[in-house]
Design an enzyme around this catalytic site. Structure first.
Site, PDB file in Angstrom:
ATOM      1  N   ASN A   7       0.836  -1.070  -0.025  1.00 16.25           N
ATOM      2  CA  ASN A   7       0.179  -0.187  -0.002  1.00 16.25           C
ATOM      3  C   ASN A   7       0.946   1.251  -0.035  1.00 16.25           C
ATOM      4  O   ASN A   7       1.637   1.399   1.019  1.00 16.25           O
ATOM      5  CB  ASN A   7      -0.956  -0.131   1.196  1.00 16.25           C
ATOM      6  CG  ASN A   7      -1.813   1.158   1.340  1.00 16.25           C
ATOM      7  OD1 ASN A   7      -1.463   2.312   0.899  1.00 16.25           O
ATOM      8  ND2 ASN A   7      -3.085   0.944   1.647  1.00 16.25           N
ATOM      9  N   GLU A  34      -3.953   1.905  -2.880  1.00 18.47           N
ATOM     10  CA  GLU A  34      -3.900   3.379  -2.380  1.00 18.47           C
ATOM     11  C   GLU A  34      -3.069   4.350  -3.587  1.00 18.47           C
ATOM     12  O   GLU A  34      -2.197   5.053  -3.074  1.00 18.47           O
ATOM     13  CB  GLU A  34      -3.499   3.754  -1.014  1.00 18.47           C
ATOM     14  CG  GLU A  34      -4.857   3.369  -0.153  1.00 18.47           C
ATOM     15  CD  GLU A  34      -4.738   4.300   0.922  1.00 18.47           C
ATOM     16  OE1 GLU A  34      -4.197   3.803   1.994  1.00 18.47           O
ATOM     17  OE2 GLU A  34      -5.442   5.258   0.991  1.00 18.47           O
ATOM     18  N   ASP A 146      -3.991  -4.858   0.968  1.00 17.54           N
ATOM     19  CA  ASP A 146      -4.340  -4.586   2.299  1.00 17.54           C
ATOM     20  C   ASP A 146      -5.641  -4.914   2.620  1.00 17.54           C
ATOM     21  O   ASP A 146      -6.685  -4.207   1.903  1.00 17.54           O
ATOM     22  CB  ASP A 146      -4.280  -3.069   2.179  1.00 17.54           C
ATOM     23  CG  ASP A 146      -4.555  -2.262   3.384  1.00 17.54           C
ATOM     24  OD1 ASP A 146      -4.897  -2.943   4.311  1.00 17.54           O
ATOM     25  OD2 ASP A 146      -4.784  -0.921   3.324  1.00 17.54           O
ATOM     26  N   ASN A 148      -6.986  -4.772   5.661  1.00 14.14           N
ATOM     27  CA  ASN A 148      -7.455  -3.727   6.838  1.00 14.14           C
ATOM     28  C   ASN A 148      -8.045  -4.430   7.869  1.00 14.14           C
ATOM     29  O   ASN A 148      -8.828  -4.139   8.366  1.00 14.14           O
ATOM     30  CB  ASN A 148      -8.310  -2.541   6.264  1.00 14.14           C
ATOM     31  CG  ASN A 148      -7.688  -1.323   5.683  1.00 14.14           C
ATOM     32  OD1 ASN A 148      -6.852  -0.854   6.708  1.00 14.14           O
ATOM     33  ND2 ASN A 148      -7.933  -0.919   4.715  1.00 14.14           N
ATOM     34  N   ASP A 217      -1.575  -6.496   6.102  1.00 14.58           N
ATOM     35  CA  ASP A 217      -1.495  -6.717   4.453  1.00 14.58           C
ATOM     36  C   ASP A 217      -0.888  -8.243   4.332  1.00 14.58           C
ATOM     37  O   ASP A 217       0.061  -8.562   5.064  1.00 14.58           O
ATOM     38  CB  ASP A 217      -0.221  -5.668   4.073  1.00 14.58           C
ATOM     39  CG  ASP A 217      -0.616  -4.236   4.254  1.00 14.58           C
ATOM     40  OD1 ASP A 217      -1.340  -3.550   3.115  1.00 14.58           O
ATOM     41  OD2 ASP A 217      -0.583  -3.602   5.340  1.00 14.58           O
ATOM     42  N   ASP A 246       2.661   4.632   5.026  1.00 13.55           N
ATOM     43  CA  ASP A 246       2.428   4.189   6.341  1.00 13.55           C
ATOM     44  C   ASP A 246       2.338   2.488   6.417  1.00 13.55           C
ATOM     45  O   ASP A 246       2.251   2.064   7.491  1.00 13.55           O
ATOM     46  CB  ASP A 246       1.112   4.768   7.109  1.00 13.55           C
ATOM     47  CG  ASP A 246       0.020   4.798   6.107  1.00 13.55           C
ATOM     48  OD1 ASP A 246       0.076   4.500   4.822  1.00 13.55           O
ATOM     49  OD2 ASP A 246      -1.225   5.027   6.441  1.00 13.55           O
ATOM     50  N   HIS A 247       2.459   2.224   5.104  1.00 16.20           N
ATOM     51  CA  HIS A 247       2.321   0.576   5.135  1.00 16.20           C
ATOM     52  C   HIS A 247       3.851   0.150   4.700  1.00 16.20           C
ATOM     53  O   HIS A 247       4.548   0.712   3.836  1.00 16.20           O
ATOM     54  CB  HIS A 247       1.461  -0.140   4.109  1.00 16.20           C
ATOM     55  CG  HIS A 247       0.001   0.227   4.468  1.00 16.20           C
ATOM     56  ND1 HIS A 247      -0.838  -0.858   4.915  1.00 16.20           N
ATOM     57  CD2 HIS A 247      -0.616   1.409   4.599  1.00 16.20           C
ATOM     58  CE1 HIS A 247      -1.914  -0.289   5.091  1.00 16.20           C
ATOM     59  NE2 HIS A 247      -1.987   0.920   5.026  1.00 16.20           N
TER      60      HIS A 247
END
Length: 269
Positions: A7, A34, A146, A148, A217, A246-247
């Site tokens: 991501n 994303e 991802d 989530n 993930d 952030d991933h």
DNA sequence: ATGGTTGCTTAGCAA
């Protein structure tokens, strides 16, 4: 044969980091989530120069998914062919030399009990039905992305804090389990049954230095792919330094012969 | 403590 899922949280902000990752890891297939851009703003040419063809389903501002491949991928799906879900660019699937690759960006859900949360659970159920009805899981299939959701206590830094919170609520875990129950195994856990390996750390609250992360993930694989997994890891260093996503990327390495694998028991139609 | 940070877009939303 190496597969990466990441991501990127904006493909254009992360393009320099992505090209370095491609050089460092030398993957064959890369699933991205994303993108946060439409197809006309996607860096096709920059990635082509690095040896990758891109299959992209973009969207303005939000979402957006892509599959990069050294050999030209053929598009098989962009979304579920269901108007009630396909207004958000969250799923793209490709056929790459006999391997089916599906890249997903599961809705975040925002807050337990919210409209977005209900949409997330519906989206999971749509994904499950799609996999059940349209994908032959007797063939080599990888479902990357991802999700989530952190599936177990060891996938969150503090399960007591995260209990019943978004990304860790029981209905979300149940929805993910229904996907894996189709026969899609978490390939990181196939190699590392125990231990922490977070893939996401909130930008806020200096989460990364404190290692306050979650493992959300995954690369999930059909039974034929499980037999060929050699290694799996999280590229935690990618979260360090200036302007990280952030991933962190998840990487899976397979033995040779992946593309030659045939189903032993072709699915009855 | 209803905070904090990032990205897209330009004040507010989503994550």
């Amino acid at each position: 044969m190496k597969v990466v899922t990441w991501n990127v949280n904006s493909i254009n902000v992360r393009l320099d980091r992505l090209t370095k990752l491609l050089k460092r890891e030398d993957p064959d297939v890369v699933c991205l989530q994303e993108l946060k851009c439409t197809e006309d703003k996607f860096p096709f040419e920059a990635l082509r120069e690095k040896g990758f063809e891109s299959l992209v389903w973009g969207q303005k501002t939000y979402n957006g998914v892509a599959i990069l491949s050294k050999t030209k991928p053929s598009k098989v799906w962009k979304g579920f062919n269901d108007a009630s879900f396909d207004n958000e660019a969250r799923m793209i699937g490709a056929q790459i030399d006999g391997l089916t690759v599906i890249c997903v960006y599961v809705p975040n859900g925002q807050e337990v009990g919210s409209d977005k949360y209900r949409y997330k659970l519906k989206w999971f159920e749509k994904l499950r039905l799609f996999l059940h009805e349209e994908v032959d899981l007797n063939l080599p299939v990888l479902l990357c992305g991802d999700f989530n959701v952190a599936p177990t206590d060891q996938d969150v830094y503090d399960p007591k804090v995260w209990r019943d919170q978004i990304l860790f609520s029981e209905p979300e875990k149940d929805a993910l389990r229904k996907i894996t129950d189709l026969g899609l195994q978490d390939l990181y856990r196939a190699i590392h049954p125990e231990g922490e390996a977070f893939t996401w750390w909130d930008y806020r609250n200096i989460s990364f230095p404190k290692n306050h992360g979650l493992r959300i993930d995954f690369i999930l694989g059909s039974p034929l792919s499980v037999t060929l997994v050699e290694d799996a890891y999280v590229d935690r260093n990618e979260r360090k330094g200036s302007q990280p996503s952030d991933h962190a990327p998840v990487v899976c390495l397979f033995k040779e012969g992946f593309h030659q694998k045939k189903a032993r028991h072709p699915q009855a139609q």
